[in-house]
Design a protein around this motif. Structure first.
Motif, mmCIF file in Angstrom:
data_model
loop_
_atom_site.group_PDB
_atom_site.id
_atom_site.type_symbol
_atom_site.label_atom_id
_atom_site.label_comp_id
_atom_site.label_asym_id
_atom_site.label_seq_id
_atom_site.Cartn_x
_atom_site.Cartn_y
_atom_site.Cartn_z
ATOM 1 N N ASP A 13 38.547 92.391 110.272
ATOM 2 C CA ASP A 13 37.723 91.254 110.680
ATOM 3 C C ASP A 13 36.646 91.064 109.621
ATOM 4 N N TRP B 296 33.793 98.809 114.467
ATOM 5 C CA TRP B 296 34.147 98.323 115.800
ATOM 6 C C TRP B 296 34.348 99.510 116.726
ATOM 7 N N ASN C 173 33.985 89.564 109.770
ATOM 8 C CA ASN C 173 32.645 89.495 110.342
ATOM 9 C C ASN C 173 32.193 90.789 111.011
ATOM 10 N N VAL C 174 33.100 91.779 111.129
ATOM 11 C CA VAL C 174 32.798 93.004 111.865
ATOM 12 C C VAL C 174 33.198 94.203 111.007
ATOM 13 N N HIS D 206 40.123 83.491 112.441
ATOM 14 C CA HIS D 206 38.999 83.135 111.580
ATOM 15 C C HIS D 206 39.472 82.187 110.474
ATOM 16 N N ASP E 54 34.989 82.900 113.529
ATOM 17 C CA ASP E 54 33.958 82.679 112.512
ATOM 18 C C ASP E 54 32.550 83.074 112.928
ATOM 19 N N ASP F 81 24.118 84.893 115.099
ATOM 20 C CA ASP F 81 25.032 84.167 114.216
ATOM 21 C C ASP F 81 24.506 82.791 113.819
ATOM 22 N N SER G 152 36.863 98.400 109.639
ATOM 23 C CA SER G 152 37.755 97.330 109.208
ATOM 24 C C SER G 152 38.485 97.732 107.932
ATOM 25 N N THR H 185 36.406 89.411 117.318
ATOM 26 C CA THR H 185 35.285 88.727 117.973
ATOM 27 C C THR H 185 35.822 87.814 119.066
ATOM 28 N N ALA I 188 30.204 86.779 114.468
ATOM 29 C CA ALA I 188 30.251 88.241 114.581
ATOM 30 C C ALA I 188 30.131 88.720 116.017
ATOM 31 N N ASP I 189 29.918 87.811 116.953
ATOM 32 C CA ASP I 189 29.658 88.144 118.348
ATOM 33 C C ASP I 189 30.911 88.730 119.011
ATOM 34 N N GLN I 190 30.785 89.929 119.556
ATOM 35 C CA GLN I 190 31.916 90.610 120.185
ATOM 36 C C GLN I 190 31.784 90.718 121.700
#
Length: 419
Positions: A354, A360, A356-357, A389, A327, A49, A369, A323, A329-331
């Motif tokens: 989301d 999932w 950013n994702v 976010h 803000d 990210d 999503s 996430t 994308a790290d899950q």
């Protein structure tokens, strides 16, 4: 030597380190066992990210190269280990990546080299695990090569503090090792803080995250009884924050996530139990409280539906943000996963949105999503804000939803529910 440093592990810790070192004029080699990561970086593509493709292009212009060829390690004056240490089944760190990286360095170790471990682990790892492996070839740490530990303090998505302006704790096997490591980091980090030794540096990182872990558990437990007593905990926290000393605000939520808070304190608890034979009770209680928050949020969601005579089984719940931080994308260790699993076990149909994702995975089920957020809000029996976010206009979302449950304490729209 043809390189100042080789960074082993090109993820969220290793890449920012490589970036700042290269910007400061050091010649940097990146080593990783993942061919896709190495090839992507050499072609200018970022996979974390905090660094964009433009950042990787800049890194390459500074002469950085990524490789899977371990012989490149022998070219460097210093080697920094930035590999992950996931939680093992026994509650301690899984040291296999660290051991593998150390063995790789050991095969290329040369006199005068500096070796630094940055991977978070329990106190004693540098001296008891890393050192013996490096010394198998006959070179002696503290005499023939320098050995140190410097805890990573990367905070993904933080717009203020990064690798360069976050103080760097450094603890060496000997005072001379500390000096050598401090001089190395001083070339590209603004402030270097020498520790007494490797164990103190290792424990400092665990204390930082244990402090947060315990205080988050405190407010999570307060959230439960404040709800029962009809007390607005979010307002309570805002009032407490007005005290200019003696208080730091922590906030409740659906659980804790990321690479540090849910994992690192367990290393300290594991070490205390393994070495001393008794529990670190604060950590274990905090873990118990924080780990049960997804189930608590699911029960609260059920209660909200019950108020309108709607059963959880067969209902549609829309989760916003999956996430572990806003803000990004790290899950990793995101509480959204156990929360979704609990809702599914209770019979709900779970959908998510989301920005950013795109896809999932929840317990082997791959979700996509929703593309039409307005339609999803209108059709969901309950909308649940899990991660706030910046692209979300929370009050507008709450106004469009049939029912809205905010676990982040940001909604002001009337009729919405808050944790």
């Amino acid at each position: 030597m043809t390189a100042d440093v080789v960074v082993l592990g090109l993820g969220y810790v290793g890449l920012p380190l490589a970036q700042e070192a290269a910007r400061a004029g050091l010649s940097v080699i990146g080593f990783d066992i993942n061919d896709a990561v190495v090839n992507g970086l050499n072609e200018g593509r970022s996979h974390v990210d905090d660094l964009s493709d433009d950042d990787i292009a800049e890194l390459l212009r500074h002469g950085f190269r990524a490789t899977t060829d371990e012989s490149a390690i022998a070219e460097a004056d210093a080697a920094v280990i930035c590999v992950p240490t996931p939680l093992a089944e026994d509650g301690g760190p899984d040291l296999r990546p660290v051991i593998s990286a150390t063995r790789t360095i050991a095969r290329q170790l040369h006199p005068g080299m500096l070796v630094v471990l940055e991977s978070t682990t329990y106190p004693g790892t540098t001296e008891e695990v890393v050192r013996p492996i490096l010394e198998e070839g006959g070179l002696v740490a503290g005499r023939d090569f320098a050995l140190a530990f410097s805890p990573e303090r990367i905070d993904p998505g933080n717009p203020v503090y990064g690798m360069k302006n976050t103080p760097k704790v450094v603890g060496g096997l000997t005072p001379e090792c500390t000096d050598r490591a401090a001089a190395f980091y001083g070339r590209f980090v603004d402030t270097v803080v020498p520790a007494k030794g490797t164990r103190e540096a290792e424990t400092a990182k665990l204390l930082e995250n244990t402090y947060r872990h315990i205080n988050i558990a405190l407010v999570n437990e307060m959230a439960r009884f404040c709800h029962e007593l009809g007390i607005d905990l979010w307002n309570v926290i805002e009032m407490a924050k007005t005290k200019p000393f003696g208080f730091q605000a922590f906030y409740p939520g659906p659980g804790v996530g990321g690479h540090c808070i849910p994992i690192d304190p367990n290393y300290l608890s594991y070490n205390v139990r393994a070495r001393l034979g008794y529990p670190f009770r604060f950590v274990e209680l905090a873990q118990e409280i924080n780990a049960t928050m997804p189930a608590y949020v699911a029960r609260r969601a059920q209660d909200i539906l019950n108020e309108d005579s709607i059963a959880m089984r067969g209902s549609t719940i829309l989760m916003l943000g999956v996430t572990y931080k806003p803000d990004i994308a790290d899950q990793r260790e995101s509480p959204a996963v156990p929360l979704a699993k609990q809702l599914m076990r209770m019979g709900a149909e779970v959908r998510y949105h989301d920005p950013n994702v795109a896809t999932w995975d929840v317990n082997g089920t791959e979700l996509t999503s929703v593309t039409d957020l307005d339609e999803a809000l209108a059709s969901a029996d309950l909308t649940l804000l899990v991660q706030n976010h910046k692209t979300y206009d929370v009050d507008a979302l709450a106004a469009s939803a049939k029912r809205f449950f905010d676990t982040k304490g940001v909604v002001t729209a009337p009729g919405a529910h808050r944790l």
